[in-house]
Design an enzyme around this catalytic site. Structure first.
Site, mmCIF file in Angstrom:
data_model
loop_
_atom_site.group_PDB
_atom_site.id
_atom_site.type_symbol
_atom_site.label_atom_id
_atom_site.label_comp_id
_atom_site.label_asym_id
_atom_site.label_seq_id
_atom_site.Cartn_x
_atom_site.Cartn_y
_atom_site.Cartn_z
ATOM 1 N N TYR A 104 0.842 -1.204 0.000
ATOM 2 C CA TYR A 104 0.000 0.000 0.000
ATOM 3 C C TYR A 104 0.873 1.249 0.000
ATOM 4 O O TYR A 104 0.592 2.211 -0.700
ATOM 5 C CB TYR A 104 -0.937 -0.001 1.212
ATOM 6 C CG TYR A 104 -1.919 -1.144 1.181
ATOM 7 C CD1 TYR A 104 -3.076 -1.064 0.417
ATOM 8 C CD2 TYR A 104 -1.681 -2.306 1.904
ATOM 9 C CE1 TYR A 104 -3.977 -2.117 0.374
ATOM 10 C CE2 TYR A 104 -2.583 -3.366 1.874
ATOM 11 C CZ TYR A 104 -3.722 -3.264 1.106
ATOM 12 O OH TYR A 104 -4.604 -4.308 1.064
ATOM 13 N N CYS A 135 -6.734 -5.394 -7.684
ATOM 14 C CA CYS A 135 -6.478 -4.984 -6.304
ATOM 15 C C CYS A 135 -5.841 -6.115 -5.492
ATOM 16 O O CYS A 135 -5.235 -5.865 -4.454
ATOM 17 C CB CYS A 135 -7.751 -4.478 -5.645
ATOM 18 S SG CYS A 135 -9.143 -5.618 -5.729
ATOM 19 N N HIS A 136 -5.957 -7.344 -5.982
ATOM 20 C CA HIS A 136 -5.339 -8.477 -5.279
ATOM 21 C C HIS A 136 -3.815 -8.392 -5.288
ATOM 22 O O HIS A 136 -3.164 -9.050 -4.485
ATOM 23 C CB HIS A 136 -5.800 -9.805 -5.888
ATOM 24 C CG HIS A 136 -5.464 -9.969 -7.331
ATOM 25 N ND1 HIS A 136 -6.264 -9.468 -8.340
ATOM 26 C CD2 HIS A 136 -4.404 -10.561 -7.939
ATOM 27 C CE1 HIS A 136 -5.724 -9.764 -9.510
ATOM 28 N NE2 HIS A 136 -4.582 -10.422 -9.292
ATOM 29 N N GLU A 162 -1.017 -16.064 -10.858
ATOM 30 C CA GLU A 162 -0.185 -15.141 -11.632
ATOM 31 C C GLU A 162 1.294 -15.489 -11.507
ATOM 32 O O GLU A 162 2.037 -15.383 -12.482
ATOM 33 C CB GLU A 162 -0.461 -13.694 -11.202
ATOM 34 C CG GLU A 162 -1.833 -13.245 -11.643
ATOM 35 C CD GLU A 162 -2.102 -11.774 -11.374
ATOM 36 O OE1 GLU A 162 -1.193 -11.037 -10.921
ATOM 37 O OE2 GLU A 162 -3.239 -11.337 -11.628
#
Length: 167
Positions: A104, A135-136, A162
């Site tokens: 963040y 957002c993950h 991913e």
């Protein structure tokens, strides 16, 4: 003189995925919401919505390719609603590379707002188009998995997926 009012139609459909059933919502032109099965914010079909898979063919195709490891970027018309700051955060999320993980704090620095990690976290949590607006990919400092509206199991699956195909 009477003003005529028109009510925009909201369309929805569902599709299966490796992370559970997905709820897709659109105005017929652009994707406005994508909720995972266990989404903590929203994900409830409203009575006024019309079930119609037609507006979602492209979305479903791209999601299937993503889950199959064949697509890294989404190229879809999207219409997320939010404040200017939320829009900026969601834009920064879309700029993250497939498989990339950021904190963040790092995302707030990339936005030119160092020290606003908490505000970035709140905007991230209100992302209405999960998976497509990734957002993950935002994790806590040190890489710790932190909150995700779709649940931490879903977040972990998406990140592991991913990582498998990022090479």
């Amino acid at each position: 003189m009477n003003a005529m009012t028109t009510t925009a139609t909201t369309y929805y459909t569902t599709m299966p995925s490796p992370v559970g059933e997905l709820l897709l919502v659109s105005d017929g032109e652009a994707l406005s919401h994508l909720y995972t099965e266990h989404h903590g914010r929203g994900g409830v079909v409203e009575d006024s919505w019309r079930r119609d898979p037609g507006p979602f063919r492209q979305v479903e195709g791209q999601l299937q390719a993503y889950f199959g490891g064949e697509r890294r970027l989404f190229d879809l018309p999207m219409a997320p609603r939010g404040t200017d700051f939320q829009q900026a955060v969601w834009g920064a999320l879309r700029a993250l590379r497939f498989g990339e993980r950021v904190s963040y704090g790092e995302l707030s620095r990339r936005l030119g707002r160092p020290g606003s990690g908490r505000a970035v976290g709140h905007a991230n949590a209100r992302n209405p188009i999960s998976i497509v607006v990734p957002c993950h990919r935002v994790v806590g400092s040190g890489g710790a998995l932190t909150g995700y509206a779709g649940g931490l199991d879903c977040k972990r699956w998406l990140l592991d997926h991913e990582a498998r195909f990022a090479g």
